[in-house]
Design an enzyme around this catalytic site. Structure first.
Site, PDB file in Angstrom:
ATOM      1  N   HIS A  62     -17.707   6.408 -24.476  1.00  0.00           N
ATOM      2  CA  HIS A  62     -18.678   5.571 -25.173  1.00  0.00           C
ATOM      3  C   HIS A  62     -17.997   5.202 -26.492  1.00  0.00           C
ATOM      4  O   HIS A  62     -18.094   5.932 -27.488  1.00  0.00           O
ATOM      5  CB  HIS A  62     -19.974   6.328 -25.437  1.00  0.00           C
ATOM      6  CG  HIS A  62     -20.586   6.961 -24.216  1.00  0.00           C
ATOM      7  ND1 HIS A  62     -21.027   6.225 -23.142  1.00  0.00           N
ATOM      8  CD2 HIS A  62     -20.831   8.255 -23.906  1.00  0.00           C
ATOM      9  CE1 HIS A  62     -21.529   7.048 -22.225  1.00  0.00           C
ATOM     10  NE2 HIS A  62     -21.409   8.280 -22.664  1.00  0.00           N
ATOM     11  N   GLN A  65     -19.429   5.419 -30.164  1.00  0.00           N
ATOM     12  CA  GLN A  65     -19.750   6.713 -30.757  1.00  0.00           C
ATOM     13  C   GLN A  65     -18.624   7.259 -31.631  1.00  0.00           C
ATOM     14  O   GLN A  65     -18.832   8.213 -32.397  1.00  0.00           O
ATOM     15  CB  GLN A  65     -20.140   7.705 -29.663  1.00  0.00           C
ATOM     16  CG  GLN A  65     -21.451   7.331 -28.987  1.00  0.00           C
ATOM     17  CD  GLN A  65     -21.835   8.240 -27.842  1.00  0.00           C
ATOM     18  OE1 GLN A  65     -21.278   9.323 -27.672  1.00  0.00           O
ATOM     19  NE2 GLN A  65     -22.792   7.808 -27.031  1.00  0.00           N
ATOM     20  N   ARG A  86     -28.641  13.194 -29.958  1.00  0.00           N
ATOM     21  CA  ARG A  86     -28.957  11.854 -29.466  1.00  0.00           C
ATOM     22  C   ARG A  86     -29.761  11.054 -30.490  1.00  0.00           C
ATOM     23  O   ARG A  86     -29.613   9.837 -30.585  1.00  0.00           O
ATOM     24  CB  ARG A  86     -29.713  11.952 -28.142  1.00  0.00           C
ATOM     25  CG  ARG A  86     -29.843  10.617 -27.425  1.00  0.00           C
ATOM     26  CD  ARG A  86     -30.477  10.768 -26.060  1.00  0.00           C
ATOM     27  NE  ARG A  86     -31.900  11.080 -26.148  1.00  0.00           N
ATOM     28  CZ  ARG A  86     -32.745  10.957 -25.117  1.00  0.00           C
ATOM     29  NH1 ARG A  86     -32.296  10.548 -23.935  1.00  0.00           N
ATOM     30  NH2 ARG A  86     -34.016  11.269 -25.263  1.00  0.00           N
ATOM     31  N   TYR A 125     -23.516   0.976 -22.358  1.00  0.00           N
ATOM     32  CA  TYR A 125     -24.948   0.757 -22.193  1.00  0.00           C
ATOM     33  C   TYR A 125     -25.620   0.051 -23.368  1.00  0.00           C
ATOM     34  O   TYR A 125     -26.840  -0.168 -23.351  1.00  0.00           O
ATOM     35  CB  TYR A 125     -25.671   2.077 -21.911  1.00  0.00           C
ATOM     36  CG  TYR A 125     -25.472   3.187 -22.905  1.00  0.00           C
ATOM     37  CD1 TYR A 125     -26.221   3.276 -24.067  1.00  0.00           C
ATOM     38  CD2 TYR A 125     -24.531   4.184 -22.661  1.00  0.00           C
ATOM     39  CE1 TYR A 125     -26.049   4.310 -24.964  1.00  0.00           C
ATOM     40  CE2 TYR A 125     -24.355   5.227 -23.554  1.00  0.00           C
ATOM     41  CZ  TYR A 125     -25.116   5.288 -24.703  1.00  0.00           C
ATOM     42  OH  TYR A 125     -24.928   6.315 -25.590  1.00  0.00           O
ATOM     43  N   HIS A 211     -27.126   4.984 -15.177  1.00  0.00           N
ATOM     44  CA  HIS A 211     -26.896   5.879 -16.307  1.00  0.00           C
ATOM     45  C   HIS A 211     -27.027   7.347 -15.925  1.00  0.00           C
ATOM     46  O   HIS A 211     -26.149   8.172 -16.195  1.00  0.00           O
ATOM     47  CB  HIS A 211     -27.855   5.567 -17.448  1.00  0.00           C
ATOM     48  CG  HIS A 211     -27.706   6.465 -18.632  1.00  0.00           C
ATOM     49  ND1 HIS A 211     -28.378   7.674 -18.745  1.00  0.00           N
ATOM     50  CD2 HIS A 211     -26.953   6.355 -19.758  1.00  0.00           C
ATOM     51  CE1 HIS A 211     -28.046   8.256 -19.865  1.00  0.00           C
ATOM     52  NE2 HIS A 211     -27.187   7.486 -20.520  1.00  0.00           N
ATOM     53  N   HIS A 236     -23.889   9.785 -15.102  1.00  0.00           N
ATOM     54  CA  HIS A 236     -24.077  11.074 -15.776  1.00  0.00           C
ATOM     55  C   HIS A 236     -24.946  11.965 -14.893  1.00  0.00           C
ATOM     56  O   HIS A 236     -25.956  11.501 -14.348  1.00  0.00           O
ATOM     57  CB  HIS A 236     -24.858  10.893 -17.087  1.00  0.00           C
ATOM     58  CG  HIS A 236     -24.137  10.212 -18.188  1.00  0.00           C
ATOM     59  ND1 HIS A 236     -24.732   9.254 -18.987  1.00  0.00           N
ATOM     60  CD2 HIS A 236     -22.884  10.351 -18.673  1.00  0.00           C
ATOM     61  CE1 HIS A 236     -23.890   8.843 -19.910  1.00  0.00           C
ATOM     62  NE2 HIS A 236     -22.752   9.489 -19.737  1.00  0.00           N
ATOM     63  N   GLU A 239     -25.757  17.417 -16.981  1.00  0.00           N
ATOM     64  CA  GLU A 239     -25.018  17.770 -18.201  1.00  0.00           C
ATOM     65  C   GLU A 239     -25.713  18.894 -18.959  1.00  0.00           C
ATOM     66  O   GLU A 239     -25.052  19.765 -19.529  1.00  0.00           O
ATOM     67  CB  GLU A 239     -24.886  16.543 -19.106  1.00  0.00           C
ATOM     68  CG  GLU A 239     -24.162  16.817 -20.407  1.00  0.00           C
ATOM     69  CD  GLU A 239     -24.009  15.586 -21.283  1.00  0.00           C
ATOM     70  OE1 GLU A 239     -23.362  15.708 -22.339  1.00  0.00           O
ATOM     71  OE2 GLU A 239     -24.536  14.519 -20.931  1.00  0.00           O
ATOM     72  N   HIS A 273     -19.714  14.956 -15.928  1.00  0.00           N
ATOM     73  CA  HIS A 273     -20.146  16.282 -16.396  1.00  0.00           C
ATOM     74  C   HIS A 273     -20.417  17.214 -15.217  1.00  0.00           C
ATOM     75  O   HIS A 273     -19.661  18.138 -14.989  1.00  0.00           O
ATOM     76  CB  HIS A 273     -21.350  16.209 -17.339  1.00  0.00           C
ATOM     77  CG  HIS A 273     -21.148  15.341 -18.519  1.00  0.00           C
ATOM     78  ND1 HIS A 273     -20.112  15.528 -19.407  1.00  0.00           N
ATOM     79  CD2 HIS A 273     -21.838  14.255 -18.969  1.00  0.00           C
ATOM     80  CE1 HIS A 273     -20.170  14.611 -20.351  1.00  0.00           C
ATOM     81  NE2 HIS A 273     -21.194  13.821 -20.114  1.00  0.00           N
ATOM     82  N   ASP A 324     -15.489  10.753 -23.781  1.00  0.00           N
ATOM     83  CA  ASP A 324     -16.939  10.684 -23.922  1.00  0.00           C
ATOM     84  C   ASP A 324     -17.372  10.212 -25.302  1.00  0.00           C
ATOM     85  O   ASP A 324     -17.261   9.040 -25.631  1.00  0.00           O
ATOM     86  CB  ASP A 324     -17.539  12.033 -23.549  1.00  0.00           C
ATOM     87  CG  ASP A 324     -19.042  11.983 -23.311  1.00  0.00           C
ATOM     88  OD1 ASP A 324     -19.657  10.935 -23.568  1.00  0.00           O
ATOM     89  OD2 ASP A 324     -19.606  12.990 -22.872  1.00  0.00           O
TER      90      ASP A 324
END
Length: 456
Positions: A62, A65, A86, A125, A211, A236, A239, A273, A324
């Site tokens: 991502h 991030q 998050r 996303y 997702h 995903h 996780e 994950h 990630d």
């Protein structure tokens, strides 16, 4: 990125699909390897290097991030875990524009190349404008990522994400998820737009990414099936333990168990994950052929847990690595932490080696290369016709002194780390020299300007 033919490279040691070769001459034409000749003599025009490895795929990123790396390391009033992290991420993306996305992604991709990654799977996303409305071009944010890949030179497998719901059982999305959420019809148009933009890249690929089972329903997965044909599929899954518990409460099944029962999961899938699996799930996932997408640095940073690697590999499972959340971008560190995590779980050493006497580093590197390239829809290893995606190690690095063969990889992964990366070629074009990307100054300057706007 424009491929530049290179007359030839010469390596004292080069890792090929069949193992290590000595005195290897590699010629490159239009971005691809034309010839590989071992036991050769260097020619006057050759670029000479000590040790070469195939570039590592980064199967899960991502990119945006990267902008909050290091900014979430203060505990809040309640329990601090993935879910509290998050909230920090949601606040950061509220202000992001396509230009910001390109600036941050370009820095992340540049750092990936400097750390030994030559291709990235971008699990994307953040599709919509700041108010949740659509851009004039549905794939405008995808275009920003393509531009970042062009600027940095990294190979791109773009994985636009379908995000529909806020929890199991098709719960309505939250207001803060408005920039992610899209209908199935709009998602099909998003894929069309992504295909159009990625076509600018010499070997770009577009995959499909539901997702998670939290964010897509069984009906959504069925609706995606026509789009999945011939494309990589990433999701995903499992996780966090809360995710497992919520899935059981909703369906009576654990996440991986439910997915394998309700979708045609095969070797085109990457289950990212898959941390919390039962023994039965672990065996079933290995049999399915799906690649485990492991992100040890992020999984450690978020307190996710340890993947059941020993049992999965014993059952014939394949895996790759990803950066990630991009809190730290380092191919060697991902592989080292994968092994060290298993050592902590099993209270032993050299867990990921195949058998007695094998190199743990070589086993990790080759397995992650195999699984990562499969997950991103490209071929693996250095051979005639393959992209000239090569990483050289600096044999003048003190940690690599007096090493050869697998000892070079062991010393790279477990001791020297990314400080031993010297040069990186992507499709034959040298993007990194002396461990530094050629566009570092420009990319870093624009990244800083973006963060000045995004971080109050």
């Amino acid at each position: 990125m424009r491929s530049t033919p290179v007359s030839s490279l010469f390596f004292d040691h080069l890792l090929l699909p069949g193992g290590w070769a000595r005195d290897v001459r590699v010629t490159v034409s239009d971005g691809a390897i034309a010839t590989i000749e071992a036991d050769s003599r260097p020619a006057a025009q050759d670029q000479r290097h000590g040790c070469g490895l195939p570039g590592m795929p980064n199967l899960h990123s991502h990119a945006f991030q990267r902008g909050i790396a290091g900014l979430t390391e203060k505990p809040g009033a309640g329990e601090d875990n993935f879910w509290s992290w998050r909230e920090h991420m949601y606040r950061f993306v509220d202000r992001m524009t396509p230009a910001d996305m390109q600036a941050i992604a370009a820095l992340a991709y540049m750092e990936m190349l400097e750390g030994g990654f030559t291709r990235v799977g971008e699990f994307h996303y953040l599709h919509h404008d700041r108010d949740g409305g659509h851009y004039g071009d549905t794939a405008e944010m995808s275009a920003a990522l393509v531009a970042a890949a062009e600027e940095s030179g990294i190979g791109l497998t773009l994985l636009p994400v379908l995000y529909r719901h806020s929890g199991f059982g098709a719960q309505p999305p939250q207001d803060r998820q408005a920039r992610f959420v899209t209908s199935l019809d709009d998602y099909a148009r998003l894929i069309e737009g992504a295909d159009r933009h990625v076509a600018r890249l010499p070997d770009g690929i577009v995959g499909i990414a539901p997702h998670s089972l939290r964010a897509v329903s069984a009906r959504d997965l069925d609706g995606l099936a026509p789009l999945m044909a011939g494309r990589p599929v990433h999701i995903h899954i499992a996780e966090q333990m809360k995710e497992v518990e919520d899935c059981i409460a909703w369906s009576g099944r654990r996440p991986v168990e439910w997915l394998l029962d309700h979708a045609d999961v095969d070797n085109s899938w990457c289950l990212v994950h898959a941390t919390h699996m039962s023994e039965t799930e672990t065996m079933a996932m290995a049999r399915s052929g799906a690649i485990a997408g492991l992100c040890p640095i992020t999984e450690a940073n978020l307190g996710d847990g340890f993947f059941p690697a020993r049992a999965f590999i014993a059952a014939g499972g394949r895996y790759g690595i990803g950066s990630d959340s991009n809190v730290s971008i380092d191919c060697a560190e991902e592989l080292r932490l994968l092994e060290y995590g298993q050592r902590l779980v099993h209270r032993g050493r050299n867990i990921m080696a195949h058998e007695t006497g094998w190199s743990t580093g070589a086993a990790l590197y080759c397995a992650a290369l195999d699984g990562g390239t499969a997950a991103l829809g490209v071929g693996s290893g250095l051979s005639a016709g393959a992209p000239a995606d090569i990483v050289s190690l600096d044999l003048d690095h003190p940690t690599l002194a007096c090493r050869s063969g697998d000892a070079l990889i062991d010393s790279f992964l477990f001791a020297a780390g990314r400080s031993a990366v010297d040069c990186v070629w992507r499709r034959g074009e040298k993007l990194v020299s002396g461990g530094r990307h050629r566009a570092r100054e420009r990319v870093t300057k624009r990244y800083r300007a973006a963060l000045e706007r995004l971080i109050p």
